[in-house]
Design a protein around this motif. Structure first.
Motif, PDB file in Angstrom:
ATOM      1  N   SER A 139      -4.426   7.162  14.552  1.00  0.00           N
ATOM      2  CA  SER A 139      -4.600   5.736  14.247  1.00  0.00           C
ATOM      3  C   SER A 139      -4.752   5.524  12.748  1.00  0.00           C
ATOM      4  O   SER A 139      -5.294   6.381  12.049  1.00  0.00           O
ATOM      5  CB  SER A 139      -5.849   5.192  14.950  1.00  0.00           C
ATOM      6  OG  SER A 139      -5.663   5.165  16.327  1.00  0.00           O
ATOM      7  N   HIS A 140      -4.300   4.383  12.281  1.00  0.00           N
ATOM      8  CA  HIS A 140      -4.450   4.004  10.873  1.00  0.00           C
ATOM      9  C   HIS A 140      -5.884   3.554  10.646  1.00  0.00           C
ATOM     10  O   HIS A 140      -6.427   2.757  11.415  1.00  0.00           O
ATOM     11  CB  HIS A 140      -3.475   2.880  10.520  1.00  0.00           C
ATOM     12  CG  HIS A 140      -2.056   3.317  10.641  1.00  0.00           C
ATOM     13  ND1 HIS A 140      -1.360   3.864   9.582  1.00  0.00           N
ATOM     14  CD2 HIS A 140      -1.199   3.316  11.691  1.00  0.00           C
ATOM     15  CE1 HIS A 140      -0.137   4.172   9.975  1.00  0.00           C
ATOM     16  NE2 HIS A 140      -0.012   3.852  11.250  1.00  0.00           N
ATOM     17  N   LEU A 141      -6.493   4.045   9.565  1.00  0.00           N
ATOM     18  CA  LEU A 141      -7.908   3.804   9.308  1.00  0.00           C
ATOM     19  C   LEU A 141      -8.160   2.965   8.066  1.00  0.00           C
ATOM     20  O   LEU A 141      -9.312   2.767   7.683  1.00  0.00           O
ATOM     21  CB  LEU A 141      -8.646   5.145   9.187  1.00  0.00           C
ATOM     22  CG  LEU A 141      -8.525   6.076  10.397  1.00  0.00           C
ATOM     23  CD1 LEU A 141      -9.210   7.403  10.113  1.00  0.00           C
ATOM     24  CD2 LEU A 141      -9.101   5.415  11.638  1.00  0.00           C
ATOM     25  N   VAL A 142      -7.106   2.459   7.439  1.00  0.00           N
ATOM     26  CA  VAL A 142      -7.268   1.639   6.245  1.00  0.00           C
ATOM     27  C   VAL A 142      -7.039   0.179   6.604  1.00  0.00           C
ATOM     28  O   VAL A 142      -6.061  -0.171   7.259  1.00  0.00           O
ATOM     29  CB  VAL A 142      -6.300   2.084   5.119  1.00  0.00           C
ATOM     30  CG1 VAL A 142      -6.386   1.145   3.926  1.00  0.00           C
ATOM     31  CG2 VAL A 142      -6.616   3.504   4.689  1.00  0.00           C
TER      32      VAL A 142
ATOM     33  N   ASN B 205       3.283   7.571   2.974  1.00  0.00           N
ATOM     34  CA  ASN B 205       4.299   6.582   3.354  1.00  0.00           C
ATOM     35  C   ASN B 205       5.678   6.876   2.774  1.00  0.00           C
ATOM     36  O   ASN B 205       6.521   6.001   2.721  1.00  0.00           O
ATOM     37  CB  ASN B 205       3.852   5.155   2.991  1.00  0.00           C
ATOM     38  CG  ASN B 205       2.672   4.709   3.822  1.00  0.00           C
ATOM     39  OD1 ASN B 205       2.523   5.099   4.973  1.00  0.00           O
ATOM     40  ND2 ASN B 205       1.808   3.903   3.234  1.00  0.00           N
ATOM     41  N   ASP B 206       5.888   8.125   2.316  1.00  0.00           N
ATOM     42  CA  ASP B 206       7.217   8.549   1.879  1.00  0.00           C
ATOM     43  C   ASP B 206       7.633   9.791   2.661  1.00  0.00           C
ATOM     44  O   ASP B 206       8.513  10.528   2.262  1.00  0.00           O
ATOM     45  CB  ASP B 206       7.249   8.831   0.374  1.00  0.00           C
ATOM     46  CG  ASP B 206       6.335   9.977  -0.038  1.00  0.00           C
ATOM     47  OD1 ASP B 206       5.660  10.560   0.832  1.00  0.00           O
ATOM     48  OD2 ASP B 206       6.305  10.297  -1.247  1.00  0.00           O
ATOM     49  N   GLY B 207       6.944  10.013   3.783  1.00  0.00           N
ATOM     50  CA  GLY B 207       7.222  11.181   4.607  1.00  0.00           C
ATOM     51  C   GLY B 207       6.291  12.347   4.335  1.00  0.00           C
ATOM     52  O   GLY B 207       6.245  13.287   5.115  1.00  0.00           O
ATOM     53  N   LYS B 208       5.540  12.301   3.243  1.00  0.00           N
ATOM     54  CA  LYS B 208       4.627  13.395   2.919  1.00  0.00           C
ATOM     55  C   LYS B 208       3.239  13.106   3.482  1.00  0.00           C
ATOM     56  O   LYS B 208       2.744  11.980   3.384  1.00  0.00           O
ATOM     57  CB  LYS B 208       4.529  13.579   1.405  1.00  0.00           C
ATOM     58  CG  LYS B 208       5.804  14.063   0.783  1.00  0.00           C
ATOM     59  CD  LYS B 208       5.624  14.256  -0.706  1.00  0.00           C
ATOM     60  CE  LYS B 208       6.948  14.663  -1.331  1.00  0.00           C
ATOM     61  NZ  LYS B 208       6.862  14.755  -2.778  1.00  0.00           N
ATOM     62  N   ARG B 209       2.651  14.146   4.053  1.00  0.00           N
ATOM     63  CA  ARG B 209       1.291  14.049   4.574  1.00  0.00           C
ATOM     64  C   ARG B 209       0.484  15.230   4.073  1.00  0.00           C
ATOM     65  O   ARG B 209       0.998  16.326   3.919  1.00  0.00           O
ATOM     66  CB  ARG B 209       1.285  14.024   6.099  1.00  0.00           C
ATOM     67  CG  ARG B 209       1.798  12.723   6.658  1.00  0.00           C
ATOM     68  CD  ARG B 209       1.586  12.629   8.137  1.00  0.00           C
ATOM     69  NE  ARG B 209       1.973  11.308   8.594  1.00  0.00           N
ATOM     70  CZ  ARG B 209       2.076  10.965   9.858  1.00  0.00           C
ATOM     71  NH1 ARG B 209       1.815  11.852  10.806  1.00  0.00           N
ATOM     72  NH2 ARG B 209       2.429   9.748  10.190  1.00  0.00           N
ATOM     73  N   PHE B 210      -0.782  14.976   3.834  1.00  0.00           N
ATOM     74  CA  PHE B 210      -1.706  15.994   3.364  1.00  0.00           C
ATOM     75  C   PHE B 210      -2.988  15.917   4.175  1.00  0.00           C
ATOM     76  O   PHE B 210      -3.359  14.852   4.664  1.00  0.00           O
ATOM     77  CB  PHE B 210      -2.058  15.761   1.882  1.00  0.00           C
ATOM     78  CG  PHE B 210      -0.878  15.786   0.970  1.00  0.00           C
ATOM     79  CD1 PHE B 210      -0.454  16.976   0.398  1.00  0.00           C
ATOM     80  CD2 PHE B 210      -0.182  14.616   0.670  1.00  0.00           C
ATOM     81  CE1 PHE B 210       0.645  17.007  -0.447  1.00  0.00           C
ATOM     82  CE2 PHE B 210       0.910  14.637  -0.182  1.00  0.00           C
ATOM     83  CZ  PHE B 210       1.322  15.835  -0.733  1.00  0.00           C
TER      84      PHE B 210
ATOM     85  N   MET C  56       0.841  -1.184   0.000  1.00  0.00           N
ATOM     86  CA  MET C  56       0.000   0.000   0.000  1.00  0.00           C
ATOM     87  C   MET C  56       0.884   1.246   0.000  1.00  0.00           C
ATOM     88  O   MET C  56       1.804   1.359   0.791  1.00  0.00           O
ATOM     89  CB  MET C  56      -0.894  -0.018   1.245  1.00  0.00           C
ATOM     90  CG  MET C  56      -1.763   1.208   1.351  1.00  0.00           C
ATOM     91  SD  MET C  56      -2.654   1.332   2.899  1.00  0.00           S
ATOM     92  CE  MET C  56      -3.238  -0.292   3.156  1.00  0.00           C
ATOM     93  N   ASN C  57       0.582   2.186  -0.878  1.00  0.00           N
ATOM     94  CA  ASN C  57       1.367   3.407  -0.983  1.00  0.00           C
ATOM     95  C   ASN C  57       0.810   4.543  -0.134  1.00  0.00           C
ATOM     96  O   ASN C  57       1.512   5.504   0.124  1.00  0.00           O
ATOM     97  CB  ASN C  57       1.446   3.862  -2.438  1.00  0.00           C
ATOM     98  CG  ASN C  57       2.214   2.870  -3.285  1.00  0.00           C
ATOM     99  OD1 ASN C  57       3.078   2.181  -2.787  1.00  0.00           O
ATOM    100  ND2 ASN C  57       1.893   2.806  -4.556  1.00  0.00           N
ATOM    101  N   THR C  58      -0.430   4.459   0.251  1.00  0.00           N
ATOM    102  CA  THR C  58      -1.038   5.528   1.039  1.00  0.00           C
ATOM    103  C   THR C  58      -1.814   4.942   2.202  1.00  0.00           C
ATOM    104  O   THR C  58      -2.193   3.774   2.199  1.00  0.00           O
ATOM    105  CB  THR C  58      -2.002   6.382   0.185  1.00  0.00           C
ATOM    106  OG1 THR C  58      -3.052   5.546  -0.293  1.00  0.00           O
ATOM    107  CG2 THR C  58      -1.293   7.034  -0.979  1.00  0.00           C
ATOM    108  N   ASP C  59      -2.039   5.799   3.183  1.00  0.00           N
ATOM    109  CA  ASP C  59      -2.833   5.413   4.345  1.00  0.00           C
ATOM    110  C   ASP C  59      -3.580   6.644   4.813  1.00  0.00           C
ATOM    111  O   ASP C  59      -3.192   7.778   4.508  1.00  0.00           O
ATOM    112  CB  ASP C  59      -1.913   4.897   5.461  1.00  0.00           C
ATOM    113  CG  ASP C  59      -2.656   4.104   6.513  1.00  0.00           C
ATOM    114  OD1 ASP C  59      -3.872   3.880   6.373  1.00  0.00           O
ATOM    115  OD2 ASP C  59      -2.007   3.702   7.496  1.00  0.00           O
ATOM    116  N   TYR C  60      -4.656   6.444   5.507  1.00  0.00           N
ATOM    117  CA  TYR C  60      -5.394   7.542   6.121  1.00  0.00           C
ATOM    118  C   TYR C  60      -5.264   7.417   7.626  1.00  0.00           C
ATOM    119  O   TYR C  60      -5.330   6.321   8.174  1.00  0.00           O
ATOM    120  CB  TYR C  60      -6.869   7.509   5.716  1.00  0.00           C
ATOM    121  CG  TYR C  60      -7.093   7.899   4.284  1.00  0.00           C
ATOM    122  CD1 TYR C  60      -7.304   9.231   3.942  1.00  0.00           C
ATOM    123  CD2 TYR C  60      -7.092   6.952   3.270  1.00  0.00           C
ATOM    124  CE1 TYR C  60      -7.505   9.602   2.619  1.00  0.00           C
ATOM    125  CE2 TYR C  60      -7.297   7.310   1.952  1.00  0.00           C
ATOM    126  CZ  TYR C  60      -7.504   8.636   1.640  1.00  0.00           C
ATOM    127  OH  TYR C  60      -7.701   9.012   0.337  1.00  0.00           O
TER     128      TYR C  60
END
Length: 140
Positions: free
Chosen positions: A12-15, A88-93, A1-5
């Motif tokens: 907490s991780h929601l995916v 998951n590469d250090g970037k968050r939005f 998985m490349n992204t997570d919410y």
């Protein structure tokens, strides 16, 4: 998985199993349950128990299933929900989407600008984000 919410309150991780898992409650009835949303920005498909029966136009409350925090953001617009998108590469939005069933509007935002907007109803909220971002920049 490349992204997570992530929940913006408890982080907490929601995916799970390629679905964003949230708890929802109707504002106008006693309907409540789990919602499994597609993780793709701009993809408004979801799964839920058939008894939930949320109607288009109905406003719902979204909650983190871990800490139970309400995810709406009244300081921007009472009809929006906020989550954190972790690449998951250090970037968050910040990701905002509508609490109104059937209303397709999603925004991906970094600290300085609206990066992407999705959905045919997104234009209804653009002014809220523009005003918020201008206010943040003037305070910097």
């Amino acid at each position: 998985m490349n992204t997570d919410y992530l929940c913006p309150h408890c982080m907490s991780h929601l995916v799970c199993c390629d679905h964003l898992i949230l708890t929802l409650e109707s504002e106008t009835s006693d309907k409540r349950g789990l919602l499994m949303m597609n993780v793709g920005l701009g993809d408004y498909s979801y799964r839920n128990h058939p008894s939930l029966g949320i109607e288009d136009g109905e406003t719902v409350e979204f909650f983190c299933p871990v800490c139970r925090a309400n995810l709406k953001v009244p300081d921007i617009n009472d009809k929006l929900v906020r989550l954190i998108l972790d690449m998951n590469d250090g970037k968050r939005f910040d990701v905002y989407f509508s609490r109104v069933a059937g209303e397709h509007s999603t925004f991906k935002i970094d600290q300085e600008d609206v990066i992407e907007q999705y959905g045919e109803d997104a234009n209804a909220y653009v002014t809220y984000f523009t005003a918020k971002l201008k206010k943040q920049m003037s305070q910097s």
